[in-house]
Write a protein that holds these residues in place. Structure first.
Motif, PDB file in Angstrom:
ATOM      1  N   MET A   1       0.886  -1.316   0.066  1.00 51.61           N
ATOM      2  CA  MET A   1      -0.039  -0.171   0.020  1.00 51.61           C
ATOM      3  C   MET A   1       0.857   1.198   0.018  1.00 51.61           C
ATOM      4  SD  MET A   1      -3.143   0.257   2.103  1.00 51.61           S
ATOM      5  CE  MET A   1      -3.931   1.275   2.207  1.00 51.61           C
ATOM      6  N   ALA A   2       0.385   2.342  -0.589  1.00 52.10           N
ATOM      7  CA  ALA A   2       1.195   3.452  -0.898  1.00 52.10           C
ATOM      8  C   ALA A   2       1.145   4.329   0.338  1.00 52.10           C
ATOM      9  CB  ALA A   2       0.835   4.038  -1.982  1.00 52.10           C
ATOM     10  N   ASP A   3       2.086   4.941   0.797  1.00 52.78           N
ATOM     11  CA  ASP A   3       2.077   5.893   2.011  1.00 52.78           C
ATOM     12  C   ASP A   3       1.329   7.220   1.644  1.00 52.78           C
ATOM     13  OD1 ASP A   3       3.384   4.364   3.795  1.00 52.78           O
ATOM     14  OD2 ASP A   3       5.344   5.092   3.113  1.00 52.78           O
ATOM     15  N   THR A   4       0.137   7.363   1.939  1.00 52.57           N
ATOM     16  CA  THR A   4      -0.526   8.480   1.992  1.00 52.57           C
ATOM     17  C   THR A   4      -0.054   9.701   2.776  1.00 52.57           C
ATOM     18  OG1 THR A   4      -2.343   7.842   3.252  1.00 52.57           O
ATOM     19  CG2 THR A   4      -2.447   7.349   1.122  1.00 52.57           C
ATOM     20  N   PRO A   5       0.295  10.687   2.315  1.00 53.98           N
ATOM     21  CA  PRO A   5       0.689  11.939   3.514  1.00 53.98           C
ATOM     22  C   PRO A   5      -0.475  12.136   4.171  1.00 53.98           C
ATOM     23  CG  PRO A   5       0.565  12.585   1.223  1.00 53.98           C
ATOM     24  CD  PRO A   5       0.211  11.304   0.998  1.00 53.98           C
ATOM     25  N   SER A   6      -0.272  12.655   5.627  1.00 52.67           N
ATOM     26  CA  SER A   6      -1.108  12.943   6.534  1.00 52.67           C
ATOM     27  C   SER A   6      -1.718  14.331   6.090  1.00 52.67           C
ATOM     28  CB  SER A   6      -0.681  12.769   7.867  1.00 52.67           C
ATOM     29  OG  SER A   6       0.003  13.977   8.103  1.00 52.67           O
ATOM     30  N   PRO A   7      -2.688  14.610   6.293  1.00 48.00           N
ATOM     31  CA  PRO A   7      -3.263  15.929   5.963  1.00 48.00           C
ATOM     32  C   PRO A   7      -2.493  17.109   6.908  1.00 48.00           C
ATOM     33  CG  PRO A   7      -5.224  14.344   6.420  1.00 48.00           C
ATOM     34  CD  PRO A   7      -4.058  13.737   6.597  1.00 48.00           C
ATOM     35  N   LEU A   8      -2.070  16.433   7.775  1.00 52.28           N
ATOM     36  CA  LEU A   8      -1.239  17.604   8.870  1.00 52.28           C
ATOM     37  C   LEU A   8      -0.165  18.162   8.310  1.00 52.28           C
ATOM     38  CD1 LEU A   8      -1.848  18.729  11.516  1.00 52.28           C
ATOM     39  CD2 LEU A   8      -0.770  16.988  12.506  1.00 52.28           C
ATOM     40  N   GLU A   9       0.673  17.239   7.492  1.00 50.25           N
ATOM     41  CA  GLU A   9       1.649  17.634   6.781  1.00 50.25           C
ATOM     42  C   GLU A   9       1.465  18.472   5.494  1.00 50.25           C
ATOM     43  OE1 GLU A   9       3.813  13.887   5.983  1.00 50.25           O
ATOM     44  OE2 GLU A   9       4.084  13.471   8.150  1.00 50.25           O
ATOM     45  N   GLN A  10       0.393  18.450   5.100  1.00 52.17           N
ATOM     46  CA  GLN A  10       0.117  19.196   4.102  1.00 52.17           C
ATOM     47  C   GLN A  10       0.071  20.679   4.500  1.00 52.17           C
ATOM     48  OE1 GLN A  10      -2.889  17.343   1.885  1.00 52.17           O
ATOM     49  NE2 GLN A  10      -1.683  15.660   1.218  1.00 52.17           N
ATOM     50  N   LEU A  11      -0.279  20.780   5.717  1.00 50.77           N
ATOM     51  CA  LEU A  11      -0.732  22.361   5.871  1.00 50.77           C
ATOM     52  C   LEU A  11       0.526  23.307   5.918  1.00 50.77           C
ATOM     53  CD1 LEU A  11      -2.994  22.027   8.971  1.00 50.77           C
ATOM     54  CD2 LEU A  11      -3.632  22.671   6.930  1.00 50.77           C
ATOM     55  N   ALA A  12       0.400  24.339   5.468  1.00 49.10           N
ATOM     56  CA  ALA A  12       1.580  25.384   5.321  1.00 49.10           C
ATOM     57  C   ALA A  12       1.867  25.896   6.663  1.00 49.10           C
ATOM     58  CB  ALA A  12       1.237  26.357   4.000  1.00 49.10           C
ATOM     59  N   ASP A  13       3.043  26.437   6.932  1.00 43.73           N
ATOM     60  CA  ASP A  13       3.297  27.154   8.223  1.00 43.73           C
ATOM     61  C   ASP A  13       2.395  28.634   8.059  1.00 43.73           C
ATOM     62  OD1 ASP A  13       4.760  25.265   9.478  1.00 43.73           O
ATOM     63  OD2 ASP A  13       6.754  26.083   8.543  1.00 43.73           O
ATOM     64  N   ILE A  14       1.922  29.048   9.444  1.00 38.99           N
ATOM     65  CA  ILE A  14       1.330  30.304   9.375  1.00 38.99           C
ATOM     66  C   ILE A  14       2.497  31.458   9.471  1.00 38.99           C
ATOM     67  CG2 ILE A  14      -0.008  31.705  10.818  1.00 38.99           C
ATOM     68  CD1 ILE A  14      -1.589  29.232  11.578  1.00 38.99           C
ATOM     69  N   SER A  15       2.459  32.416   8.641  1.00 40.52           N
ATOM     70  CA  SER A  15       3.369  33.315   8.531  1.00 40.52           C
ATOM     71  C   SER A  15       2.842  34.757   8.806  1.00 40.52           C
ATOM     72  CB  SER A  15       4.120  33.482   7.111  1.00 40.52           C
ATOM     73  OG  SER A  15       2.722  33.959   6.239  1.00 40.52           O
ATOM     74  N   GLU A  16       3.274  35.371   9.779  1.00 40.92           N
ATOM     75  CA  GLU A  16       2.780  36.337  10.526  1.00 40.92           C
ATOM     76  C   GLU A  16       3.368  37.561   9.742  1.00 40.92           C
ATOM     77  OE1 GLU A  16       4.392  37.032  14.488  1.00 40.92           O
ATOM     78  OE2 GLU A  16       3.684  35.114  15.159  1.00 40.92           O
ATOM     79  N   PRO A  17       2.346  38.622   9.632  1.00 36.60           N
ATOM     80  CA  PRO A  17       2.787  39.739   8.520  1.00 36.60           C
ATOM     81  C   PRO A  17       4.004  40.436   9.360  1.00 36.60           C
ATOM     82  CG  PRO A  17       0.668  40.268   9.909  1.00 36.60           C
ATOM     83  CD  PRO A  17       1.277  38.794  10.107  1.00 36.60           C
ATOM     84  N   GLU A  18       4.728  41.118   8.376  1.00 36.73           N
ATOM     85  CA  GLU A  18       5.932  42.014   8.703  1.00 36.73           C
ATOM     86  C   GLU A  18       5.528  42.997   9.675  1.00 36.73           C
ATOM     87  OE1 GLU A  18       8.578  43.623   5.898  1.00 36.73           O
ATOM     88  OE2 GLU A  18       8.144  41.667   4.442  1.00 36.73           O
ATOM     89  N   LEU A  19       6.198  43.589  10.656  1.00 39.67           N
ATOM     90  CA  LEU A  19       5.911  44.493  11.694  1.00 39.67           C
ATOM     91  C   LEU A  19       6.309  45.776  11.080  1.00 39.67           C
ATOM     92  CD1 LEU A  19       5.327  45.224  14.595  1.00 39.67           C
ATOM     93  CD2 LEU A  19       7.863  44.903  15.009  1.00 39.67           C
ATOM     94  N   ILE A  20       5.239  46.809  10.856  1.00 39.29           N
ATOM     95  CA  ILE A  20       5.585  48.137  10.212  1.00 39.29           C
ATOM     96  C   ILE A  20       6.012  49.067  11.393  1.00 39.29           C
ATOM     97  CG2 ILE A  20       4.309  49.757   8.856  1.00 39.29           C
ATOM     98  CD1 ILE A  20       2.705  47.593   7.891  1.00 39.29           C
ATOM     99  N   LEU A  21       7.040  49.626  11.339  1.00 34.15           N
ATOM    100  CA  LEU A  21       7.428  50.294  12.249  1.00 34.15           C
ATOM    101  C   LEU A  21       7.367  51.899  11.999  1.00 34.15           C
ATOM    102  CD1 LEU A  21      10.837  48.729  13.084  1.00 34.15           C
ATOM    103  CD2 LEU A  21       8.833  48.858  14.157  1.00 34.15           C
ATOM    104  N   ASN A  22       7.074  52.398  10.904  1.00 33.94           N
ATOM    105  CA  ASN A  22       6.643  53.655  10.357  1.00 33.94           C
ATOM    106  C   ASN A  22       5.259  53.693   9.980  1.00 33.94           C
ATOM    107  OD1 ASN A  22       6.964  52.085   7.855  1.00 33.94           O
ATOM    108  ND2 ASN A  22       8.055  53.478   6.872  1.00 33.94           N
ATOM    109  N   PHE A  23       4.645  54.206  11.035  1.00 36.00           N
ATOM    110  CA  PHE A  23       3.257  54.474  10.720  1.00 36.00           C
ATOM    111  C   PHE A  23       2.823  55.714   9.981  1.00 36.00           C
ATOM    112  CE2 PHE A  23      -1.234  56.184  12.442  1.00 36.00           C
ATOM    113  CZ  PHE A  23      -1.786  55.163  12.166  1.00 36.00           C
TER     114      PHE A  23
END
Length: 161
Positions: A1-23
């Motif tokens: 049987m073929a190894d099916t990747p787990s759906p957890l591994e298919q999730l992309a990492d959450i990227s935080e927006p860049e910190l804006i210092l000059n308002f």
């Protein structure tokens, strides 16, 4: 049987927006700030000009406090009032009035009691109480004076005299 990747591994990492210092403010706020600064500058210039305009009046009040109560005090006070009027209104008709008309004009400008100026200025003798009363009148008149005395009352006064 073929190894099916787990759906957890298919999730992309959450990227935080860049910190804006000059308002950055919106352009309307910059406009409001500029208008406020211009208004404050205008107010400061106006207050400074008004302060300089009334320098002669402040100087007259200082000179009035320094006038001693002697035989020439009434003439000095009268001269001081005429100088202030002439400084602010050089062509005011009250400057050329006779002493009785001048006294009447002064009494209409201020509600303090005014002694008889012809007695104080032209008769011999020292009238200490009358000079003190004239000095108090002059102080009240100077405090009330705003640099523009009305001329209509003077014109009607001269025409009646």
């Amino acid at each position: 049987m073929a190894d099916t990747p787990s759906p957890l591994e298919q999730l992309a990492d959450i990227s935080e927006p860049e910190l804006i210092l000059n308002f950055a403010l919106a352009p309307i706020w910059w406009l409001l700030i500029a208008l406020l600064l211009i208004g404050l500058l205008f107010l400061a210039v106006h207050c400074y000009q008004r302060w300089r305009y009334f320098a002669a009046k402040r100087e007259a009040l200082t000179l009035l406090d320094n006038i001693s109560n002697d035989a020439l005090a009434a003439a000095s006070i009268n001269q001081l009032l005429k100088r202030v009027t002439q400084h602010y209104q050089p062509h005011h008709p009250a400057l050329s009035l006779s002493i009785t008309q001048w006294q009447h004009w002064l009494s209409t400008e201020c509600n303090q009691p005014l002694p008889d100026l012809s007695l104080l200025l032209y008769q011999q003798g020292h009238h200490a109480e009358a000079v003190t009363q004239f000095q108090q009148f002059a102080k009240a008149w100077l405090i009330k004076y705003r640099g523009a005395a009305p001329t209509s009352a003077v014109i009607s006064e001269v025409s009646h005299a």
